[in-house]
Scaffold this motif. Sequence first.
Motif, PDB file in Angstrom:
ATOM      1  N   LEU A   1       0.881  -1.164   0.000  1.00 11.60           N
ATOM      2  CA  LEU A   1       0.000   0.000   0.000  1.00 11.60           C
ATOM      3  C   LEU A   1       0.916   1.210   0.000  1.00 11.60           C
ATOM      4  O   LEU A   1       1.593   1.498   0.987  1.00 11.60           O
ATOM      5  CB  LEU A   1      -0.919  -0.008   1.216  1.00 11.60           C
ATOM      6  CG  LEU A   1      -1.817   1.218   1.401  1.00 11.60           C
ATOM      7  CD1 LEU A   1      -2.607   1.532   0.142  1.00 11.60           C
ATOM      8  CD2 LEU A   1      -2.747   1.017   2.577  1.00 11.60           C
ATOM      9  N   ASP A   2       0.975   1.883  -1.122  1.00  4.30           N
ATOM     10  CA  ASP A   2       1.896   2.998  -1.317  1.00  4.30           C
ATOM     11  C   ASP A   2       1.198   4.306  -0.976  1.00  4.30           C
ATOM     12  O   ASP A   2       0.406   4.821  -1.755  1.00  4.30           O
ATOM     13  CB  ASP A   2       2.392   3.001  -2.762  1.00  4.30           C
ATOM     14  CG  ASP A   2       3.469   4.029  -3.030  1.00  4.30           C
ATOM     15  OD1 ASP A   2       4.017   4.601  -2.065  1.00  4.30           O
ATOM     16  OD2 ASP A   2       3.772   4.256  -4.220  1.00  4.30           O
ATOM     17  N   THR A   3       1.497   4.843   0.211  1.00  5.41           N
ATOM     18  CA  THR A   3       0.914   6.123   0.617  1.00  5.41           C
ATOM     19  C   THR A   3       1.916   7.260   0.462  1.00  5.41           C
ATOM     20  O   THR A   3       1.597   8.397   0.768  1.00  5.41           O
ATOM     21  CB  THR A   3       0.407   6.082   2.078  1.00  5.41           C
ATOM     22  OG1 THR A   3       1.517   6.078   2.971  1.00  5.41           O
ATOM     23  CG2 THR A   3      -0.495   4.886   2.319  1.00  5.41           C
ATOM     24  N   ALA A   4       3.132   6.934  -0.007  1.00  2.00           N
ATOM     25  CA  ALA A   4       4.191   7.934  -0.127  1.00  2.00           C
ATOM     26  C   ALA A   4       4.556   8.251  -1.567  1.00  2.00           C
ATOM     27  O   ALA A   4       5.442   9.053  -1.807  1.00  2.00           O
ATOM     28  CB  ALA A   4       5.430   7.466   0.631  1.00  2.00           C
ATOM     29  N   GLY A   5       3.916   7.605  -2.525  1.00  2.00           N
ATOM     30  CA  GLY A   5       4.216   7.871  -3.929  1.00  2.00           C
ATOM     31  C   GLY A   5       5.555   7.316  -4.386  1.00  2.00           C
ATOM     32  O   GLY A   5       6.195   7.879  -5.270  1.00  2.00           O
ATOM     33  N   LEU A   6       5.983   6.181  -3.831  1.00  2.00           N
ATOM     34  CA  LEU A   6       7.263   5.596  -4.222  1.00  2.00           C
ATOM     35  C   LEU A   6       7.167   4.785  -5.506  1.00  2.00           C
ATOM     36  O   LEU A   6       8.177   4.498  -6.130  1.00  2.00           O
ATOM     37  CB  LEU A   6       7.818   4.722  -3.091  1.00  2.00           C
ATOM     38  CG  LEU A   6       8.091   5.437  -1.773  1.00  2.00           C
ATOM     39  CD1 LEU A   6       8.719   4.474  -0.780  1.00  2.00           C
ATOM     40  CD2 LEU A   6       8.968   6.659  -1.966  1.00  2.00           C
TER      41      LEU A   6
ATOM     42  N   THR B   1      -1.950   2.084  -4.784  1.00  2.00           N
ATOM     43  CA  THR B   1      -1.471   3.399  -4.398  1.00  2.00           C
ATOM     44  C   THR B   1      -2.660   4.320  -4.157  1.00  2.00           C
ATOM     45  O   THR B   1      -3.711   4.156  -4.778  1.00  2.00           O
ATOM     46  CB  THR B   1      -0.525   4.007  -5.454  1.00  2.00           C
ATOM     47  OG1 THR B   1      -0.038   5.259  -4.966  1.00  2.00           O
ATOM     48  CG2 THR B   1      -1.228   4.209  -6.791  1.00  2.00           C
ATOM     49  N   VAL B   2      -2.465   5.267  -3.241  1.00  2.00           N
ATOM     50  CA  VAL B   2      -3.483   6.279  -2.980  1.00  2.00           C
ATOM     51  C   VAL B   2      -2.974   7.651  -3.402  1.00  2.00           C
ATOM     52  O   VAL B   2      -3.632   8.653  -3.177  1.00  2.00           O
ATOM     53  CB  VAL B   2      -3.897   6.301  -1.483  1.00  2.00           C
ATOM     54  CG1 VAL B   2      -4.543   4.985  -1.092  1.00  2.00           C
ATOM     55  CG2 VAL B   2      -2.720   6.631  -0.582  1.00  2.00           C
ATOM     56  N   VAL B   3      -1.801   7.671  -4.028  1.00  2.00           N
ATOM     57  CA  VAL B   3      -1.158   8.914  -4.439  1.00  2.00           C
ATOM     58  C   VAL B   3      -1.411   9.142  -5.915  1.00  2.00           C
ATOM     59  O   VAL B   3      -1.189   8.243  -6.735  1.00  2.00           O
ATOM     60  CB  VAL B   3       0.361   8.864  -4.154  1.00  2.00           C
ATOM     61  CG1 VAL B   3       1.034  10.152  -4.589  1.00  2.00           C
ATOM     62  CG2 VAL B   3       0.614   8.585  -2.681  1.00  2.00           C
ATOM     63  N   GLY B   4      -1.879  10.338  -6.268  1.00  2.00           N
ATOM     64  CA  GLY B   4      -2.118  10.668  -7.670  1.00  2.00           C
ATOM     65  C   GLY B   4      -0.813  10.728  -8.444  1.00  2.00           C
ATOM     66  O   GLY B   4       0.248  10.968  -7.893  1.00  2.00           O
TER      67      GLY B   4
ATOM     68  N   HIS C   1      -5.104   1.748  -8.461  1.00  2.00           N
ATOM     69  CA  HIS C   1      -5.132   3.058  -7.812  1.00  2.00           C
ATOM     70  C   HIS C   1      -6.481   3.184  -7.115  1.00  2.00           C
ATOM     71  O   HIS C   1      -7.514   2.966  -7.731  1.00  2.00           O
ATOM     72  CB  HIS C   1      -4.982   4.165  -8.855  1.00  2.00           C
ATOM     73  CG  HIS C   1      -4.626   5.473  -8.247  1.00  2.00           C
ATOM     74  ND1 HIS C   1      -3.455   6.108  -8.549  1.00  2.00           N
ATOM     75  CD2 HIS C   1      -5.243   6.249  -7.338  1.00  2.00           C
ATOM     76  CE1 HIS C   1      -3.389   7.237  -7.856  1.00  2.00           C
ATOM     77  NE2 HIS C   1      -4.475   7.331  -7.117  1.00  2.00           N
ATOM     78  N   GLU C   2      -6.452   3.528  -5.835  1.00  2.00           N
ATOM     79  CA  GLU C   2      -7.702   3.667  -5.083  1.00  2.00           C
ATOM     80  C   GLU C   2      -8.129   5.124  -5.050  1.00  2.00           C
ATOM     81  O   GLU C   2      -7.392   5.994  -4.618  1.00  2.00           O
ATOM     82  CB  GLU C   2      -7.534   3.151  -3.652  1.00  2.00           C
ATOM     83  CG  GLU C   2      -8.746   3.368  -2.770  1.00  2.00           C
ATOM     84  CD  GLU C   2     -10.035   2.801  -3.324  1.00  2.00           C
ATOM     85  OE1 GLU C   2     -11.069   3.458  -3.172  1.00  2.00           O
ATOM     86  OE2 GLU C   2     -10.021   1.710  -3.914  1.00  2.00           O
ATOM     87  N   TRP C   3      -9.326   5.361  -5.543  1.00  2.00           N
ATOM     88  CA  TRP C   3      -9.967   6.670  -5.435  1.00  2.00           C
ATOM     89  C   TRP C   3     -11.102   6.513  -4.443  1.00  2.00           C
ATOM     90  O   TRP C   3     -11.878   5.548  -4.517  1.00  2.00           O
ATOM     91  CB  TRP C   3     -10.499   7.138  -6.789  1.00  2.00           C
ATOM     92  CG  TRP C   3      -9.412   7.275  -7.806  1.00  2.00           C
ATOM     93  CD1 TRP C   3      -9.133   6.415  -8.830  1.00  2.00           C
ATOM     94  CD2 TRP C   3      -8.425   8.301  -7.885  1.00  2.00           C
ATOM     95  NE1 TRP C   3      -8.044   6.843  -9.532  1.00  2.00           N
ATOM     96  CE2 TRP C   3      -7.588   8.010  -8.980  1.00  2.00           C
ATOM     97  CE3 TRP C   3      -8.156   9.442  -7.135  1.00  2.00           C
ATOM     98  CZ2 TRP C   3      -6.509   8.818  -9.337  1.00  2.00           C
ATOM     99  CZ3 TRP C   3      -7.085  10.246  -7.497  1.00  2.00           C
ATOM    100  CH2 TRP C   3      -6.291   9.926  -8.588  1.00  2.00           C
ATOM    101  N   ILE C   4     -11.204   7.403  -3.496  1.00  2.00           N
ATOM    102  CA  ILE C   4     -12.202   7.304  -2.432  1.00  2.00           C
ATOM    103  C   ILE C   4     -13.610   7.357  -3.010  1.00  2.00           C
ATOM    104  O   ILE C   4     -13.891   8.151  -3.911  1.00  2.00           O
ATOM    105  CB  ILE C   4     -12.012   8.450  -1.420  1.00  2.00           C
ATOM    106  CG1 ILE C   4     -10.624   8.359  -0.794  1.00  2.00           C
ATOM    107  CG2 ILE C   4     -13.089   8.418  -0.346  1.00  2.00           C
ATOM    108  CD1 ILE C   4     -10.239   9.586  -0.012  1.00  2.00           C
ATOM    109  N   HIS C   5     -14.482   6.516  -2.484  1.00  2.00           N
ATOM    110  CA  HIS C   5     -15.888   6.521  -2.877  1.00  2.00           C
ATOM    111  C   HIS C   5     -16.752   6.303  -1.627  1.00  2.00           C
ATOM    112  O   HIS C   5     -16.273   5.818  -0.605  1.00  2.00           O
ATOM    113  CB  HIS C   5     -16.162   5.439  -3.935  1.00  2.00           C
ATOM    114  CG  HIS C   5     -15.777   4.058  -3.502  1.00  2.00           C
ATOM    115  ND1 HIS C   5     -14.492   3.561  -3.633  1.00  2.00           N
ATOM    116  CD2 HIS C   5     -16.491   3.088  -2.919  1.00  2.00           C
ATOM    117  CE1 HIS C   5     -14.443   2.330  -3.161  1.00  2.00           C
ATOM    118  NE2 HIS C   5     -15.643   2.015  -2.715  1.00  2.00           N
ATOM    119  N   ALA C   6     -18.012   6.682  -1.706  1.00  2.00           N
ATOM    120  CA  ALA C   6     -18.934   6.523  -0.576  1.00  2.00           C
ATOM    121  C   ALA C   6     -19.024   5.048  -0.190  1.00  2.00           C
ATOM    122  O   ALA C   6     -19.104   4.179  -1.045  1.00  2.00           O
ATOM    123  CB  ALA C   6     -20.317   7.055  -0.939  1.00  2.00           C
TER     124      ALA C   6
END
Length: 177
Positions: free
Chosen positions: A88-93, A109-112, A126-131
């Motif tokens: 899970l890449d939260t740092a954009g590596l 990844t959660v980083v654009g 790539h995970e984009w937040i959804h309801a």
Amino acid sequence: MPSTWFSITQSLDLLGLAPGDTLLVTGANGAVGGFAVEIAAHQGLRVVAQGSDAEFLGSIGAEWTVARDADLIAEVRRSVPGGVHGALDTAGLGGRALAAVRNRGRFVTVVGGGDPIPLRGITVQHEWIHADGAGLARLAERELTTRVAATLPLDDAAQAHSRLAAGGLTGRLVLIP
């Protein structure tokens, strides 16, 4: 804060790892990464956390830690020979984190920005937040550790903004009336 939690739970769901599987979390000292470590460990995942505060990361569930300035791939594979099941890449590596994943593993990844090329049969998403009402209900059942860098009076909001803009904080700035 809820969007951060949604991002994490939705990303972990997307990874589809089972209890006992290994997970690399990059940027584990940040808010998103720290919550990811804690939630993943609570779900029974064995976590490799990339971050500078090994004591804190261990206290929230990381089994192994890799310093931010260390050779990520070598250190992960030293701890988990063959590579982790997922990252899970939260740092954009990107590619550096992907290289620590075993063949046919999973990467989210959660980083654009540009996602790494899916090599060695690794699923890259790539995970984009959804309801997600069910996800929010799951989160409401647990208590998470929030790191607080400083508590400031509301009158010091401008100072808080300057400190935040300068970067380098470990934790949140909390303004109180």
